[in-house]
Design a protein around this motif. Structure first.
Motif, PDB file in Angstrom:
ATOM      1  N   GLU A 226       0.863  -1.184   0.000  1.00 55.37           N
ATOM      2  CA  GLU A 226       0.000   0.000   0.000  1.00 55.37           C
ATOM      3  C   GLU A 226       0.894   1.228   0.000  1.00 55.37           C
ATOM      4  O   GLU A 226       2.104   1.143   0.239  1.00 55.37           O
ATOM      5  CB  GLU A 226      -0.915  -0.007   1.229  1.00 55.37           C
ATOM      6  N   ARG A 233       0.201   9.459  11.474  1.00 49.80           N
ATOM      7  CA  ARG A 233      -0.235   8.123  11.872  1.00 49.80           C
ATOM      8  C   ARG A 233      -1.163   8.246  13.076  1.00 49.80           C
ATOM      9  O   ARG A 233      -0.857   8.944  14.052  1.00 49.80           O
ATOM     10  CB  ARG A 233       0.995   7.292  12.237  1.00 49.80           C
ATOM     11  N   ASP A 278      -6.502   1.649  12.618  1.00 47.58           N
ATOM     12  CA  ASP A 278      -5.169   2.241  12.497  1.00 47.58           C
ATOM     13  C   ASP A 278      -5.041   2.764  11.078  1.00 47.58           C
ATOM     14  O   ASP A 278      -5.451   2.095  10.122  1.00 47.58           O
ATOM     15  CB  ASP A 278      -4.114   1.173  12.778  1.00 47.58           C
ATOM     16  N   GLY A 279      -4.497   3.968  10.922  1.00 45.90           N
ATOM     17  CA  GLY A 279      -4.366   4.513   9.582  1.00 45.90           C
ATOM     18  C   GLY A 279      -3.620   5.829   9.584  1.00 45.90           C
ATOM     19  O   GLY A 279      -2.930   6.181  10.545  1.00 45.90           O
ATOM     20  N   GLU A 280      -3.762   6.560   8.496  1.00 41.02           N
ATOM     21  CA  GLU A 280      -3.060   7.823   8.309  1.00 41.02           C
ATOM     22  C   GLU A 280      -4.081   8.949   8.192  1.00 41.02           C
ATOM     23  O   GLU A 280      -4.996   8.893   7.369  1.00 41.02           O
ATOM     24  CB  GLU A 280      -2.215   7.767   7.035  1.00 41.02           C
ATOM     25  N   ALA A 318      -7.608   4.340   6.354  1.00 36.71           N
ATOM     26  CA  ALA A 318      -7.426   3.213   7.266  1.00 36.71           C
ATOM     27  C   ALA A 318      -6.725   2.055   6.580  1.00 36.71           C
ATOM     28  O   ALA A 318      -7.010   1.744   5.421  1.00 36.71           O
ATOM     29  CB  ALA A 318      -8.780   2.766   7.808  1.00 36.71           C
ATOM     30  N   TYR A 319      -5.793   1.418   7.319  1.00 35.98           N
ATOM     31  CA  TYR A 319      -5.128   0.254   6.741  1.00 35.98           C
ATOM     32  C   TYR A 319      -5.031  -0.922   7.705  1.00 35.98           C
ATOM     33  O   TYR A 319      -4.396  -1.926   7.390  1.00 35.98           O
ATOM     34  CB  TYR A 319      -3.739   0.592   6.195  1.00 35.98           C
ATOM     35  N   ASP A 320      -5.654  -0.824   8.870  1.00 36.85           N
ATOM     36  CA  ASP A 320      -5.638  -1.976   9.767  1.00 36.85           C
ATOM     37  C   ASP A 320      -6.814  -1.882  10.733  1.00 36.85           C
ATOM     38  O   ASP A 320      -7.244  -0.777  11.096  1.00 36.85           O
ATOM     39  CB  ASP A 320      -4.332  -2.045  10.556  1.00 36.85           C
ATOM     40  N   ARG A 338      -6.991  -7.208   7.561  1.00 40.36           N
ATOM     41  CA  ARG A 338      -7.224  -6.286   6.444  1.00 40.36           C
ATOM     42  C   ARG A 338      -8.553  -6.610   5.757  1.00 40.36           C
ATOM     43  O   ARG A 338      -9.316  -5.696   5.400  1.00 40.36           O
ATOM     44  CB  ARG A 338      -6.061  -6.391   5.456  1.00 40.36           C
ATOM     45  N   PRO A 356     -10.838   3.239   3.157  1.00 41.51           N
ATOM     46  CA  PRO A 356      -9.776   2.232   3.186  1.00 41.51           C
ATOM     47  C   PRO A 356      -8.594   2.685   2.329  1.00 41.51           C
ATOM     48  O   PRO A 356      -8.780   3.176   1.210  1.00 41.51           O
ATOM     49  CB  PRO A 356     -10.436   0.985   2.600  1.00 41.51           C
ATOM     50  N   SER A 357      -7.411   2.573   2.858  1.00 43.95           N
ATOM     51  CA  SER A 357      -6.216   2.856   2.060  1.00 43.95           C
ATOM     52  C   SER A 357      -6.083   1.743   1.024  1.00 43.95           C
ATOM     53  O   SER A 357      -6.012   0.565   1.390  1.00 43.95           O
ATOM     54  CB  SER A 357      -4.980   2.891   2.963  1.00 43.95           C
TER      55      SER A 357
END
Length: 534
Positions: A226, A233, A278-280, A318-320, A338, A356-357
């Motif tokens: 990704e 973060r 969890d994400g950016e 979001a990636y987790d 994921r 979603p990322s």
């Protein structure tokens, strides 16, 4: 205080992890609980507010030492640390004390509302009760500059050794918005406290930088890729509390940022309770991330004006998924987490500030390398590579998560100002200002203080001392002669700088002995980079 000073000295004087952990564990096993609590707070960045200006402290220390202020000011840059300079110049103590760490911190905090004469008398009296090593620690607390070479992970490991508690559980307990005023050692470390746990994030899983090509990681089908987004973060939490479902936003630095990003106030409406993502956090233009500079305008603000909310709205890429329906998912393989996250976030309404990322298909490592080249066009710093089988562990664990960043941007610039460093490099010139050409003039555009070897710093220091043209306090203007290659991660417009640009994470990549002064880059080159990457 004597026990805490001895601990500080041990940690400060070694680079060995086991020595640091052993010293901390012994301290936590012997010190009073109140001192243990303050030690945990100080080592995790929860420092008391500075009550007295450093200007006043320099004047008072010079007076007590019986030396002129100019002599103190000459000594300060050589020592490189104000707390240590004061500790060294003061005369021997007239008496000894045996106060606790908590007592001394209370002593400092009591000076907040006092007048200057009362503060001065109190500080001089404190100095008169301490030896040089205690004064050093006391002065660091006094100036707000207390820092120590211990990570939170090492502190957690030491606490686990001292208490017999699980390290992961302790890491979770130490997260959150607590202070020594709002809790006790027993409540923080020993007692069950399910209500307080509702707001706490999980310890963040971190990645190592990938130094070699990804082909060293094995078959690509074992990995998920990704974008490595250029944002903040964070974890977005929705949990049930005594008053209903509440949301919390935490940064990787364990800073509670809920109020700074009001866009996430709707979290209770679109996320079921017992959810942790969890994400950016990125500024968002509706279809893609905005430059980091747009997000930076919001960092550090307690309240955000309406105009900024409109020009730089944020979302979470979001990636987790760390928690679902109150179940801790961190031990599950990343591919499973994921997939569950995609199902949850993909079903959210379009106006929800969470997306979603996107995952990036890995047909081959060579194909992925070509995709990585387009990272900056996608407002990203590179790629993240995560093992499909990896759990969400606390901190870094080599082998599971990798960040495959782009090579930095670079520009050749001329050094025009120099300033001495601090700490072990206090006798060297390490902080430099660099300029580029604008016609026949050199225009300053950035500062940098890292990237050279100790030998190179010693060599440039000797040159600076021989080629100083003018002094402005600790800063020296030097003869424009040396060209350095400056590396940086990003470039943005900046009306505050004469050059009109600001660099992100500038550092010296190399000293260009091969390049004459006239061949350094120009301001036009910088502006071209700004148009391309800003």
């Amino acid at each position: 205080m004597k026990r805490f000073t001895a601990l500080y000295a041990t940690i400060d004087q070694t680079t060995k992890t086991n020595t640091k952990v052993a010293a901390l564990a012994a301290y936590f096993g012997a010190a009073p609980e109140a001192d243990c609590l303050w030690t945990i707070a100080l080592f995790s960045g929860r420092r008391p507010r500075r009550a007295i200006t450093t200007t006043k402290l320099r004047v008072w220390a010079a007076e007590r030492a019986g030396i002129p202020l100019w002599l103190f000011e000459e000594a300060y840059p050589i020592v490189g640390d104000l707390a240590e300079t004061i500790a060294l110049v003061l005369p021997p103590p007239a008496r000894q004390q045996d106060r606790s760490l908590k007592n001394w911190i209370g002593y400092l905090r009591s000076l907040d509302g006092a007048d200057e004469e009362t503060r001065k008398a109190a500080i001089l009296d404190a100095w008169d009760q301490m030896d040089a090593s205690e004064r050093l620690v006391f002065n660091k607390l006094l100036t707000g500059g207390f820092r120590v070479g211990i990570s939170r992970k090492l502190m957690t490991r030491a606490l686990a050794q001292a208490t017999g508690h699980d390290e992961a559980e302790l890491a979770h307990r130490l997260m959150g918005d607590w202070t020594p005023d709002s809790t006790t050692y027993t409540a923080l470390i020993e007692a069950p406290d399910p209500e307080a746990a509702q707001s706490r994030p999980y310890p963040f899983c971190l990645a190592y930088g990938l130094e070699e090509g990804p082909e060293t990681l094995g078959p690509p089908e074992n990995w998920l890729a990704e974008w490595k987004w250029d944002g903040i973060r964070g974890q977005l939490i929705a949990r049930k509390t005594a008053t209903g479902t509440a949301h919390f936003v935490w940064s990787r630095g364990e800073e509670l940022m809920t109020d700074r990003f009001p866009e996430f106030a709707k979290a209770a409406d679109f996320l079921p309770p017992g959810t942790v993502l969890d994400g950016e956090i990125v500024a968002w233009d509706g279809t893609a991330p905005l430059p980091f500079n747009d997000l930076q305008k919001r960092i550090g603000r307690k309240t955000v004006p309406k105009a900024l909310l409109k020009s730089a709205p944020v979302i979470l890429l979001a990636y987790d998924l760390l928690e679902e329906n109150g179940e801790d998912l961190r031990s599950l393989p990343f591919a499973v987490r994921r997939a569950r996250m995609d199902a949850l976030v993909g079903a959210l309404p379009r106006d929800a500030p969470v997306r979603p990322s996107p995952l990036i298909d890995i047909d081959s490592w060579n194909a992925l390398a070509r995709i990585r080249c387009a990272a900056r066009e996608n407002r990203a710093e590179g790629l993240m590579l995560k093992s499909s089988a990896s759990p969400y562990h606390a901190g870094r664990k080599k082998g599971d998560w990798w960040k495959w960043k782009l090579d930095p941007l670079t520009i050749d610039a001329v050094m025009i100002y120099a300033q001495q460093g601090s700490g072990r490099r206090a006798n060297l010139f390490t902080d430099f200002t660099f300029a580029v050409w604008n016609g026949n003039d050199l225009v300053p555009f950035t500062k940098a203080y890292s990237g050279l070897t100790d030998a190179e710093f010693r060599k440039i220091t000797a040159w600076v001392r021989k080629n100083t043209q003018e002094r402005f306090g600790p800063v020296r203007r030097v003869t424009p002669e040396h060209v350095f290659e400056i590396a940086f991660e990003g470039i943005a417009p900046s009306p505050r700088h004469k050059s009109g640009v600001a660099l992100r994470f500038p550092r010296m990549k190399r000293w260009r002995h091969d390049k004459p002064l006239q061949e350094a880059n120009s301001l036009d080159d910088l502006h071209d980079m700004l148009r391309q990457y800003g």
